[in-house]
Design an enzyme around this catalytic site. Structure first.
Site, PDB file in Angstrom:
ATOM      1  N   ASN A 109       0.836  -1.207   0.000  1.00 11.87           N
ATOM      2  CA  ASN A 109       0.000   0.000   0.000  1.00 11.87           C
ATOM      3  C   ASN A 109       0.864   1.247   0.000  1.00 11.87           C
ATOM      4  O   ASN A 109       1.954   1.276   0.566  1.00 11.87           O
ATOM      5  CB  ASN A 109      -0.974  -0.013   1.187  1.00 11.87           C
ATOM      6  CG  ASN A 109      -0.425   0.715   2.394  1.00 11.87           C
ATOM      7  OD1 ASN A 109      -0.494   1.944   2.485  1.00 11.87           O
ATOM      8  ND2 ASN A 109       0.192  -0.030   3.312  1.00 11.87           N
TER       9      ASN A 109
ATOM     10  N   PHE B  92      -1.434   8.335   4.208  1.00 11.22           N
ATOM     11  CA  PHE B  92      -2.209   9.000   5.276  1.00 11.22           C
ATOM     12  C   PHE B  92      -3.424   9.761   4.749  1.00 11.22           C
ATOM     13  O   PHE B  92      -3.659  10.917   5.109  1.00 11.22           O
ATOM     14  CB  PHE B  92      -1.339   9.978   6.085  1.00 11.22           C
ATOM     15  CG  PHE B  92      -0.230   9.359   6.881  1.00 11.22           C
ATOM     16  CD1 PHE B  92      -0.235   8.015   7.213  1.00 11.22           C
ATOM     17  CD2 PHE B  92       0.830  10.138   7.322  1.00 11.22           C
ATOM     18  CE1 PHE B  92       0.792   7.455   7.955  1.00 11.22           C
ATOM     19  CE2 PHE B  92       1.867   9.594   8.072  1.00 11.22           C
ATOM     20  CZ  PHE B  92       1.852   8.253   8.387  1.00 11.22           C
TER      21      PHE B  92
ATOM     22  N   SER C  18       5.798   5.185   8.277  1.00  8.17           N
ATOM     23  CA  SER C  18       5.142   4.913   7.004  1.00  8.17           C
ATOM     24  C   SER C  18       6.128   5.242   5.894  1.00  8.17           C
ATOM     25  O   SER C  18       6.755   6.312   5.910  1.00  8.17           O
ATOM     26  CB  SER C  18       3.896   5.789   6.847  1.00  8.17           C
ATOM     27  OG  SER C  18       3.526   5.775   5.478  1.00  8.17           O
TER      28      SER C  18
ATOM     29  N   ASN D  38       5.299   5.983   2.999  1.00  5.98           N
ATOM     30  CA  ASN D  38       4.545   6.688   1.959  1.00  5.98           C
ATOM     31  C   ASN D  38       4.435   8.190   2.164  1.00  5.98           C
ATOM     32  O   ASN D  38       3.676   8.863   1.486  1.00  5.98           O
ATOM     33  CB  ASN D  38       3.142   6.072   1.841  1.00  5.98           C
ATOM     34  CG  ASN D  38       3.230   4.573   1.583  1.00  5.98           C
ATOM     35  OD1 ASN D  38       4.027   4.136   0.766  1.00  5.98           O
ATOM     36  ND2 ASN D  38       2.439   3.802   2.307  1.00  5.98           N
ATOM     37  N   THR D  39       5.157   8.715   3.149  1.00  7.72           N
ATOM     38  CA  THR D  39       5.237  10.161   3.344  1.00  7.72           C
ATOM     39  C   THR D  39       6.710  10.516   3.249  1.00  7.72           C
ATOM     40  O   THR D  39       7.524   9.964   4.003  1.00  7.72           O
ATOM     41  CB  THR D  39       4.651  10.569   4.718  1.00  7.72           C
ATOM     42  OG1 THR D  39       3.271  10.241   4.717  1.00  7.72           O
ATOM     43  CG2 THR D  39       4.811  12.060   4.990  1.00  7.72           C
TER      44      THR D  39
ATOM     45  N   LYS E 113       6.062   3.943  16.597  1.00  6.01           N
ATOM     46  CA  LYS E 113       6.024   2.819  15.654  1.00  6.01           C
ATOM     47  C   LYS E 113       7.202   2.919  14.695  1.00  6.01           C
ATOM     48  O   LYS E 113       7.342   3.907  13.975  1.00  6.01           O
ATOM     49  CB  LYS E 113       4.699   2.834  14.881  1.00  6.01           C
ATOM     50  CG  LYS E 113       4.521   1.603  13.999  1.00  6.01           C
ATOM     51  CD  LYS E 113       3.097   1.500  13.512  1.00  6.01           C
ATOM     52  CE  LYS E 113       2.853   0.310  12.632  1.00  6.01           C
ATOM     53  NZ  LYS E 113       1.470   0.238  12.167  1.00  6.01           N
TER      54      LYS E 113
ATOM     55  N   ASN F  29       6.254  -1.337  11.292  1.00 11.58           N
ATOM     56  CA  ASN F  29       5.378  -0.927  10.184  1.00 11.58           C
ATOM     57  C   ASN F  29       5.705  -1.802   8.949  1.00 11.58           C
ATOM     58  O   ASN F  29       6.394  -2.806   9.075  1.00 11.58           O
ATOM     59  CB  ASN F  29       5.621   0.557   9.885  1.00 11.58           C
ATOM     60  CG  ASN F  29       4.361   1.252   9.379  1.00 11.58           C
ATOM     61  OD1 ASN F  29       3.677   0.714   8.499  1.00 11.58           O
ATOM     62  ND2 ASN F  29       4.055   2.409   9.907  1.00 11.58           N
TER      63      ASN F  29
HETATM   64  C1  FMN Z   1      -3.758  -0.691   3.547  1.00 13.92           C
HETATM   65  C2  FMN Z   1      -2.884  -0.441   4.737  1.00 13.92           C
HETATM   66  C3  FMN Z   1      -2.898   0.799   5.375  1.00 13.92           C
HETATM   67  C4  FMN Z   1      -2.092   1.046   6.478  1.00 13.92           C
HETATM   68  N1  FMN Z   1      -2.138   2.263   7.094  1.00 13.92           N
HETATM   69  C5  FMN Z   1      -1.389   2.476   8.209  1.00 13.92           C
HETATM   70  C6  FMN Z   1      -1.489   3.690   8.916  1.00 13.92           C
HETATM   71  O1  FMN Z   1      -2.252   4.593   8.571  1.00 13.92           O
HETATM   72  N2  FMN Z   1      -0.716   3.848  10.017  1.00 13.92           N
HETATM   73  C7  FMN Z   1       0.139   2.869  10.474  1.00 13.92           C
HETATM   74  O2  FMN Z   1       0.810   3.065  11.495  1.00 13.92           O
HETATM   75  N3  FMN Z   1       0.225   1.699   9.830  1.00 13.92           N
HETATM   76  C8  FMN Z   1      -0.518   1.477   8.721  1.00 13.92           C
HETATM   77  N4  FMN Z   1      -0.438   0.275   8.085  1.00 13.92           N
HETATM   78  C9  FMN Z   1       0.506  -0.750   8.604  1.00 13.92           C
HETATM   79  C10 FMN Z   1      -0.179  -1.708   9.579  1.00 13.92           C
HETATM   80  O3  FMN Z   1      -0.658  -1.044  10.714  1.00 13.92           O
HETATM   81  C11 FMN Z   1       0.777  -2.819  10.019  1.00 13.92           C
HETATM   82  O4  FMN Z   1       1.770  -2.277  10.858  1.00 13.92           O
HETATM   83  C12 FMN Z   1       1.463  -3.500   8.839  1.00 13.92           C
HETATM   84  O5  FMN Z   1       0.547  -3.739   7.810  1.00 13.92           O
HETATM   85  C13 FMN Z   1       2.107  -4.832   9.251  1.00 13.92           C
HETATM   86  O6  FMN Z   1       1.164  -5.697   9.803  1.00 13.92           O
HETATM   87  P1  FMN Z   1       0.430  -6.861   8.959  1.00 13.92           P
HETATM   88  O7  FMN Z   1       1.513  -7.680   8.316  1.00 13.92           O
HETATM   89  O8  FMN Z   1      -0.377  -7.578  10.006  1.00 13.92           O
HETATM   90  O9  FMN Z   1      -0.417  -6.182   7.952  1.00 13.92           O
HETATM   91  C14 FMN Z   1      -1.238   0.006   6.974  1.00 13.92           C
HETATM   92  C15 FMN Z   1      -1.236  -1.244   6.350  1.00 13.92           C
HETATM   93  C16 FMN Z   1      -2.043  -1.485   5.251  1.00 13.92           C
HETATM   94  C17 FMN Z   1      -2.018  -2.849   4.606  1.00 13.92           C
END
Ligand code: FMN
Length: 347
Positions: free
Chosen positions: A117, A121, A182, A184-185, A220, A248
């Site tokens: 992704n 934000f 993240s 993405n920023t 994080k 993350n």
């Molecule tokens: C579509 C998407 C959006 C996410 N948005 C955020 C976010 O806004 N803030 C954040 O701290 N992590 C965000 N994450 C990361 C998740 O919180 C998590 O830390 C990461 O996906 C790893 O865990 P997982 O393997 O269980 O998905 C996002 C992940 C995905 C897939």
């Protein structure tokens, strides 16, 4: 029930665009939380044995939480709180609303059980999130609020921007997650550097210290950190008294086929597990039990959740696992932990 989701419902949902399906899930959850029988049914279907623990002074009924990014505008929290989770991390919320990156910005890697992704934000801003929570709180489980930086705010001005969002959100969170990881920023991850992190977090902790209720903070971190940045973050956490969330999403594409190299963004799900676990284990080793730690990255079932708890996580978060495993995943994980006699660590 999990079997039904994986065999039938997932096949159907995965035919459509991932972000569209996510928006639909949030809309359905918002509608369901207005109907008490829907919440009651969800509670009954996901009921598991309580596995109570206290972390950072907060009482949790179990160690499995929803990771940030699922409910970015804090609008479906009541329904989500009825799916068996021990806690929810809502957001990431930025001070001002922003649209995020151009679409498409979410991709499923079906064979890998993964997601890439680059949302950036996208959210309705702190005031709107606060308005939502005003209507939905109190909830039966603790709520963490993830705070991030507006894309149009420079890295130098980041501390002010985070603090502005925190001020608005402070009345609504049981804990706060400072999201500096993240991918993405632009330049966000440069905030991991020792001095920058101190300048970012100290004013937030000072704000909390001046309030009636002093809430705990977690930073994080990224799974792609250099050892020296991890060391700096861990020792700062022990000095100032905040926890860490490891981790993350990753920018590495080592664990996925070459065709995904060109997809920019953060990789989550099964291929993230090893990288994230290595970072979690190192964080636990460096901190030697002095700080609370949450594990996030690649938790897809009971076994991968227990693995994180054994590597040193006090609490565990899931995101991609829910997309691939469905809403009964939390119950499946909790049943697995109970069967394996999991006991919380004593701090
Ligand atoms: C579509 C998407 C959006 C996410 N948005 C955020 C976010 O806004 N803030 C954040 O701290 N992590 C965000 N994450 C990361 C998740 O919180 C998590 O830390 C990461 O996906 C790893 O865990 P997982 O393997 O269980 O998905 C996002 C992940 C995905 C897939």
């Amino acid at each position: 029930m999990g079997f039904l989701y994986r065999k039938l419902i997932r096949q159907l949902l995965f035919r459509f665009n991932p972000e569209l399906m996510h928006d639909l899930a949030i809309k359905s959850a918002k509608a369901a939380q207005k109907l008490p029988p829907a919440g009651m049914a969800a509670r009954l279907l996901t009921k598991a044995k309580d596995l109570p623990l206290t972390v950072a002074g907060i009482k949790f009924r179990n160690p499995i939480g929803l990771a940030a990014g699922f409910d970015k505008n804090c609008e479906a929290a009541r329904f989500l709180s009825q799916l068996g989770f021990g806690f929810l991390e809502l957001g990431t919320v930025t001070f001002r609303p922003q649209p995020g990156n151009p679409k498409p910005r979410v991709f499923r890697l079906r064979e890998q059980g993964a997601i890439i992704n680059r949302m950036g934000f996208n959210n309705a801003g702190a005031w709107e999130a606060a308005r939502s929570l005003e209507r939905l709180l109190p909830l039966p489980i603790p709520v963490g609020i993830s705070i991030g930086k507006n894309a149009d705010c420079s890295i130098e001005d980041a501390p002010k921007n985070y603090l502005e969002a925190l001020r608005v959100m402070y009345p609504y969170g049981d804990y706060f997650a400072v999201n500096i990881s993240s991918p993405n920023t632009l330049q966000l991850r440069s905030l991991h550097g020792g001095d920058k992190l101190r300048r970012l977090v100290e004013p937030m902790l000072d704000h909390a210290a001046g309030q009636k209720q002093r809430r705990p903070f977690f930073v994080k971190i990224a799974p792609d950190l250099e050892e020296r940045d991890l060391e700096a973050a861990t020792s700062l956490a022990a000095e100032l008294g905040f926890g860490l969330i490891a981790t993350n999403t990753t920018v590495s594409r080592q664990a996925v086929p070459a065709r995904w190299q060109s997809y920019e963004g953060g990789l989550s799900g099964r291929p993230l597990r090893e990288i994230s676990n290595a970072m979690l284990a190192r964080t636990a080793e460096l901190s030697g039990g002095r700080i609370p730690i949450m594990g996030s990255g690649g938790v897809m079932d009971g076994e991968t959740a227990l693995e994180k708890l054994r590597l040193g996580a006090d609490l565990v978060q899931v995101y991609s696992g829910l997309i691939y495993g469905g809403p009964f995943l939390v119950k499946e994980i909790l049943d697995y932990l109970a069967r394996h006699n999991w006991q919380p660590r004593r701090h």
